[in-house]
Every structure is written in structure tokens, then in C-alpha cells.
Design an enzyme around this catalytic site. Structure first.
Site, PDB file in Angstrom:
ATOM      1  N   THR A  12       0.821  -1.217   0.000  1.00 27.54           N
ATOM      2  CA  THR A  12       0.000   0.000   0.000  1.00 27.54           C
ATOM      3  C   THR A  12       0.852   1.263   0.000  1.00 27.54           C
ATOM      4  OG1 THR A  12      -1.876  -1.092   1.073  1.00 27.54           O
ATOM      5  CG2 THR A  12      -1.733   1.293   1.317  1.00 27.54           C
ATOM      6  N   THR A  89       0.841  -4.492   4.185  1.00 27.56           N
ATOM      7  CA  THR A  89       0.532  -4.887   5.563  1.00 27.56           C
ATOM      8  C   THR A  89      -0.273  -6.178   5.656  1.00 27.56           C
ATOM      9  OG1 THR A  89      -1.476  -3.513   5.574  1.00 27.56           O
ATOM     10  CG2 THR A  89       0.558  -2.490   6.354  1.00 27.56           C
ATOM     11  N   ASP A  90      -0.814  -6.679   4.544  1.00 29.85           N
ATOM     12  CA  ASP A  90      -1.674  -7.864   4.612  1.00 29.85           C
ATOM     13  C   ASP A  90      -0.989  -9.042   5.283  1.00 29.85           C
ATOM     14  OD1 ASP A  90      -3.728  -6.534   3.388  1.00 29.85           O
ATOM     15  OD2 ASP A  90      -3.504  -7.507   1.439  1.00 29.85           O
TER      16      ASP A  90
END
Length: 346
Positions: A12, A89-90
Site C-alpha cells: 500500500t 501490511t496484509d
């Protein structure tokens, strides 16, 4: 001025909205992210390393080994004090734990990213990157292994969990609490030592370790079907303190009889599976069947550990030791205060 290697992988923090695609896509390279992050030159001399623009949900074990190799090569330089890995960040909690298991040296590795894209007015990438670089050069984190730094907190890789899909402060260490934080002045404040860590020497991972979550009416079908398809092993996220249906246990027993390792953890975000219950499918019956107890590791982390342990060729005792909790890492007073802070005790 200390030197820090910053490995950019996408995520992101690198994304902007593409009107044709209809959503956010990775665009910014490391150079672009650094250009959007003023003040880094007052913290460290940054050595930028680009490893592409890969969404974290696309990572493979080969990608993680590649990131590890890049980081270790950079850390081998005597003048590099630490490393930062920038990613989506997943799957930060899995990447960080993977790196923590295979990283042996004393130099810190800090994993960070962003919860908002670069064109969002609330873009948090620059602040997170500055904090991560501060953590990477902090003497107090030498020997602490791999940590995750976002929203000003320093979290241990073996406990950190993403608890909210989009909140800025999504990363929490629910069992032990944060190691510390970066305060508003930029000072790195470490409140407790990391404690013992798990390690494994591996150059490959077992690709087909499957994660199965127990729920109401979950029988043995997932394990039986995946075993028939060539599974390498299983991690079962049980309900509560390690309990499942008798049918799910029976399928696991068939897998164990076929020589496949099975690890048991809890689907609860805090706590661990135990052998407290002895009804069919209770934790005690899983232990008697030969399943490993995965300590306080949640399902995704237990899967990483089992896959690396199998890739390393560990025997039964070696796998058990890798999955089990290491020596206690939190004093009772700290743990009581942490559990009160997250609302688990009065």
C-alpha cells in the site's frame, strides 16, 4: 551517521488509485517513496534496495527467501547497522515471523508499511518509514531479531497480529504486549527485552502445509481432501483452548498415520491450545493422537514455522521444539498490565 539498508517490495505504501483498474495498484518505487519521506537524512544514511512491486498477498515462500537473502547480504556490510523491509501490511506478521526464524545475527530487522496510499491526505507511509529507520539504528534493539513498526509501536515478530482491516494502529502483540514505541520526539523507547527466540536453518520450505480452521459442523473433509492432494502437513486452528469435532480429529489421525505432521493451535486471537479437555476432539485427544501444540503461535505463524521446519528436515523433537513457546519473555507484572490494557482482565 549510521547506515540502514531499506528493502522496498511494494504494498500500500507504493500504491495509487488507477481509474482504469478501478482501485489501488503499486506504482512508487523505493526512490519515489524516499522522495515522499523528508527527514530521513537526519536519522541515517539510507541504502535503498528495490525488489519490485509485489502486493503482500501475492508473496510466495520463494519471495520470502529472496527478501531474506537480500537483507542478509546488506547486513553483511560492516557499516550497515540494521535493515528495514517495506511491504504490504496484509501479511506483515507472516513475513516478519519468517525472517525472525531464519535471521541469526544481532543486527535489527524492522518490517513496516502503510495503511493508506500515497495520494491519501492521511498517508502514513513516511512517518512509519522514519520510525522504522529509527528502530533499525537503536542500540536497545540489538539482538531483538525482527520487529514490526507502524503507528509508533515496536512489536515482536512472533506475537504481532493485524487486528483490524484498515485502522492505523492495527498491529498489536496480543499475548505479550509491545516491546516499546517511538515517541513524538523520535526517541526509541524499549520497555522490555525481547526474550528467547525460535531459530531454524532452512533454505527451503514445505509448500503444502495447509491451515484448517475448526468451526461448528467442520468435519474431516478438508484434511482428507488435502491429504489426498499431496499435503506436506497441517496446522489446525481449533476452537477455544484446542477443541474440535471428533470427525476433524479422526481425519488428522489418518494424516498422522500417513506420516504427516499436524500442529494444533487456537483460532482465538489471544491464548494457546492446551490438553485440558479429554472428550473426543478435545485438546488432550489431539495430543494423544500425536499432534504438536503450537504454543502461543496463531495459525498463520504456526504454518510458517512448520513449513520451515519441514524444509530444514527437522525430526519430531525438532519440530516440537520449534513450535513450542520459548522461555518466558514477559514478567508477570508486565503481562497483567498488558492484559488489563486490552480489556482481558479487570
Amino acid at each position: 551517521m549510521p547506515r540502514v539498508a531499506v528493502v522496498f517490495t511494494g504494498g500500500t505504501i507504493s500504491m495509487r488509485r488507477d481509474p482504469i483498474a478501478g482501485g489501488n495498484v503499486p506504482i512508487l518505487t523505493g526512490e519515489g517513496i524516499l522522495a515522499a519521506t523528508p527527514g530521513l537524512d537526519t536519522i541515517a544514511d539510507v541504502v535503498a534496495i528495490d525488489r519490485g512491486l509485489t502486493p503482500a498477498s501475492h508473496f510466495t515462500f520463494a519471495d520470502l527467501f529472496g527478501i531474506h537473502a537480500t537483507v542478509e547480504e546488506a547486513l553483511a556490510a560492516p557499516d550497515v547497522a540494521g535493515a528495514v523491509v517495506v511491504q504490504g501490511t496484509d501479511t506483515i506478521e507472516e513475513t516478519a515471523f519468517f525472517l525472525d526464524l531464519v535471521h541469526m545475527g544481532p543486527k535489527p530487522i524492522v518490517v513496516t508499511g502503510a495503511m493508506r496510499t500515497s495520494e491519501d491526505p492521511a498517508f502514513d507511509g513516511p512517518a512509519n518509514l522514519r520510525d522504522a529507520v529509527r528502530a533499525a539504528v537503536a542500540p536497545a534493539l540489538a539482538g531483538a531479531g525482527v520487529v514490526v513498526v507502524l503507528a509508533g509501536t515496536i512489536e515482536p515478530a512472533d506475537d504481532v497480529t493485524k487486528v483490524h482491516a484498515s485502522a492505523f494502529d492495527t498491529f498489536r502483540s496480543l499475548n505479550t504486549g509491545a516491546l516499546g514505541r517511538i515517541d513524538e520526539s523520535g526517541e526509541v523507547v524499549v520497555r522490555r527485552a525481547r526474550g528467547s527466540r525460535r531459530h531454524v536453518v532452512a533454505s527451503r520450505a514445505a509448500e503444502r502445509v495447509h491451515l484448517v480452521t475448526a468451526a461448528v459442523a467442520t468435519d474431516g473433509t478438508p484434511i482428507d481432501a488435502l491429504r489426498a492432494a499431496g499435503a506436506d502437513g497441517f496446522v489446525v486452528e481449533a476452537t477455544g483452548a484446542g477443541n474440535t469435532s471428533a470427525g476433524l480429529l479422526a481425519a488428522a489421525e489418518r494424516a498422522i498415520a500417513a506420516g504427516l505432521p499436524v500442529a494444533l493451535t487456537t483460532r482465538c486471537p489471544v491464548g494457546a491450545a492446551t490438553d485440558a479437555y479429554a472428550f473426543p476432539g478435545g485438546g488432550a485427544t489431539w495430543v494423544r493422537a500425536g499432534a504438536f501444540i503450537a504454543g502461543h503461535l496463531g495459525g498463520p505463524k504456526a504454518r510458517i514455522a512448520l513449513a520451515l521446519g519441514l524444509g530444514a528436515g527437522l525430526d519430531h523433537d525438532g519440530l516440537a521444539a520449534l513450535l513450542a513457546d520459548p522461555a518466558p519473555i514477559v514478567d508477570p507484572d508486565h503481562l497483567a498490565a498488558h492484559l488489563a490494557a486490552i480489556g482481558l482482565v479487570g
